[in-house]
Design an enzyme around this catalytic site. Structure first.
Site, PDB file in Angstrom:
ATOM      1  N   HIS A  99       0.843  -1.200   0.000  1.00  0.00           N
ATOM      2  CA  HIS A  99       0.000   0.000   0.000  1.00  0.00           C
ATOM      3  C   HIS A  99       0.872   1.242   0.000  1.00  0.00           C
ATOM      4  O   HIS A  99       2.002   1.224   0.499  1.00  0.00           O
ATOM      5  CB  HIS A  99      -0.944   0.017   1.204  1.00  0.00           C
ATOM      6  CG  HIS A  99      -0.263  -0.179   2.528  1.00  0.00           C
ATOM      7  ND1 HIS A  99       0.120  -1.417   2.975  1.00  0.00           N
ATOM      8  CD2 HIS A  99       0.105   0.696   3.477  1.00  0.00           C
ATOM      9  CE1 HIS A  99       0.687  -1.295   4.165  1.00  0.00           C
ATOM     10  NE2 HIS A  99       0.707  -0.012   4.489  1.00  0.00           N
ATOM     11  N   HIS A 101       0.811   5.176   1.212  1.00  0.00           N
ATOM     12  CA  HIS A 101       0.176   6.234   1.995  1.00  0.00           C
ATOM     13  C   HIS A 101       0.265   7.532   1.192  1.00  0.00           C
ATOM     14  O   HIS A 101       1.334   7.860   0.657  1.00  0.00           O
ATOM     15  CB  HIS A 101       0.923   6.465   3.311  1.00  0.00           C
ATOM     16  CG  HIS A 101       0.952   5.300   4.247  1.00  0.00           C
ATOM     17  ND1 HIS A 101       0.177   5.242   5.379  1.00  0.00           N
ATOM     18  CD2 HIS A 101       1.678   4.148   4.236  1.00  0.00           C
ATOM     19  CE1 HIS A 101       0.420   4.112   6.034  1.00  0.00           C
ATOM     20  NE2 HIS A 101       1.340   3.423   5.363  1.00  0.00           N
TER      21      HIS A 101
HETATM   22  P1  AMP Z   1       1.766   0.261   7.440  1.00  0.00           P
HETATM   23  O1  AMP Z   1       2.377   0.534   8.784  1.00  0.00           O
HETATM   24  O2  AMP Z   1       2.447   1.001   6.327  1.00  0.00           O
HETATM   25  O3  AMP Z   1       1.639  -1.234   7.173  1.00  0.00           O
HETATM   26  O4  AMP Z   1       0.343   0.912   7.492  1.00  0.00           O
HETATM   27  C1  AMP Z   1      -0.834   0.211   7.701  1.00  0.00           C
HETATM   28  C2  AMP Z   1      -1.881   1.267   7.799  1.00  0.00           C
HETATM   29  O5  AMP Z   1      -3.132   0.659   7.664  1.00  0.00           O
HETATM   30  C3  AMP Z   1      -1.865   2.034   9.132  1.00  0.00           C
HETATM   31  O6  AMP Z   1      -1.645   3.420   8.881  1.00  0.00           O
HETATM   32  C4  AMP Z   1      -3.249   1.738   9.702  1.00  0.00           C
HETATM   33  O7  AMP Z   1      -3.808   2.856  10.360  1.00  0.00           O
HETATM   34  C5  AMP Z   1      -4.037   1.372   8.453  1.00  0.00           C
HETATM   35  N1  AMP Z   1      -5.159   0.495   8.721  1.00  0.00           N
HETATM   36  C6  AMP Z   1      -5.169  -0.673   9.393  1.00  0.00           C
HETATM   37  N2  AMP Z   1      -6.406  -1.187   9.435  1.00  0.00           N
HETATM   38  C7  AMP Z   1      -7.201  -0.329   8.763  1.00  0.00           C
HETATM   39  C8  AMP Z   1      -8.585  -0.297   8.476  1.00  0.00           C
HETATM   40  N3  AMP Z   1      -9.413  -1.261   8.877  1.00  0.00           N
HETATM   41  N4  AMP Z   1      -9.074   0.741   7.749  1.00  0.00           N
HETATM   42  C9  AMP Z   1      -8.241   1.728   7.334  1.00  0.00           C
HETATM   43  N5  AMP Z   1      -6.913   1.750   7.581  1.00  0.00           N
HETATM   44  C10 AMP Z   1      -6.410   0.745   8.291  1.00  0.00           C
END
Ligand code: AMP
Ligand code: ZN
Length: 137
Positions: A99, A101
Site C-alpha cells: 500500500h 500512503h
Molecule cells: P503500514 O504501517 O504502512 O503497514 O500501514 C498500515 C496502515 O493501515 C496504518 O496506517 C493503519 O492505520 C491502516 N489500517 C489498518 N487497518 C485499517 C482499516 N481497517 N481501515 C483503514 N486503515 C487501516
C-alpha cells in the site's frame, strides 16, 4: 489472500471509507491518519512489497497514484503531500498487503519531526553504489 485485511476490504468483507475504486486499485481513508485525508492506495491483486509485486500491478497502481494524490491534496487544501510505502516490518510495515500512503501536509505541520540524514564517509558512497549496481546487471 486468506487472512489479509486489505484483501477483505477489496472483497467488500470489511467496510472502508472509500475514496476511489476501479478494476485495479482501491483507495480509502487510513483509520489512523497522520493528517486529515490520509489515504491508502492498494492494488486489488495481493502482493506484499514493492520488489515482490508483479511489475504490471505496480504500473497499474502508479498510473492512478497521481490522480488520487491530486484529489486528496486539493480536497484537503494541503500545501503538499508525502507518498510513502513501508516495506517490511523493519520499515514499519504492519499490513502485509502493498500500500501507498498519501499524507496531505501543511506548512509547519510537524507531521514528521525527524529525518535523520547524515553524510557518507570518503569512498563509502562509491562502494555502496557499486554493490547495488552489481545486483542490477
Ligand atoms: P503500514 O504501517 O504502512 O503497514 O500501514 C498500515 C496502515 O493501515 C496504518 O496506517 C493503519 O492505520 C491502516 N489500517 C489498518 N487497518 C485499517 C482499516 N481497517 N481501515 C483503514 N486503515 C487501516
Ligand atoms: Zn491482501
Amino acid at each position: 489472500m486468506d487472512g489479509c485485511i486489505f484483501c477483505k476490504m477489496v472483497e467488500g468483507e470489511i467496510p472502508t471509507t472509500k475514496v476511489y475504486e476501479d478494476e485495479a486499485v482501491l483507495a480509502f481513508l487510513d483509520i489512523g491518519p497522520l493528517s486529515d485525508g490520509h489515504t491508502l492506495v492498494v492494488p486489488k491483486r495481493h502482493c506484499t512489497t514493492v520488489h515482490e509485486c508483479d511489475p504490471e500491478v505496480l504500473a497499474e497502481l502508479a498510473a492512478r497514484l497521481g490522480r488520487i494524490a491530486e484529489a486528496v491534496v486539493t480536497a484537503m487544501e494541503a500545501d503538499g503531500y508525502n507518498v510513502l510505502s513501508n516495506n517490511g516490518a523493519a520499515a514499519g510495515q504492519v499490513v502485509d498487503h502493498l500500500h501507498f500512503h498519501v499524507i496531505p501536509r501543511k506548512v509547519g505541520d510537524r507531521v514528521f519531526t525527524q529525518w535523520p540524514a547524515y553524510k557518507y564517509r570518503q569512498q563509502q558512497a562509491q562502494d555502496i553504489a557499486a554493490r547495488i549496481r552489481s545486483r542490477l546487471t
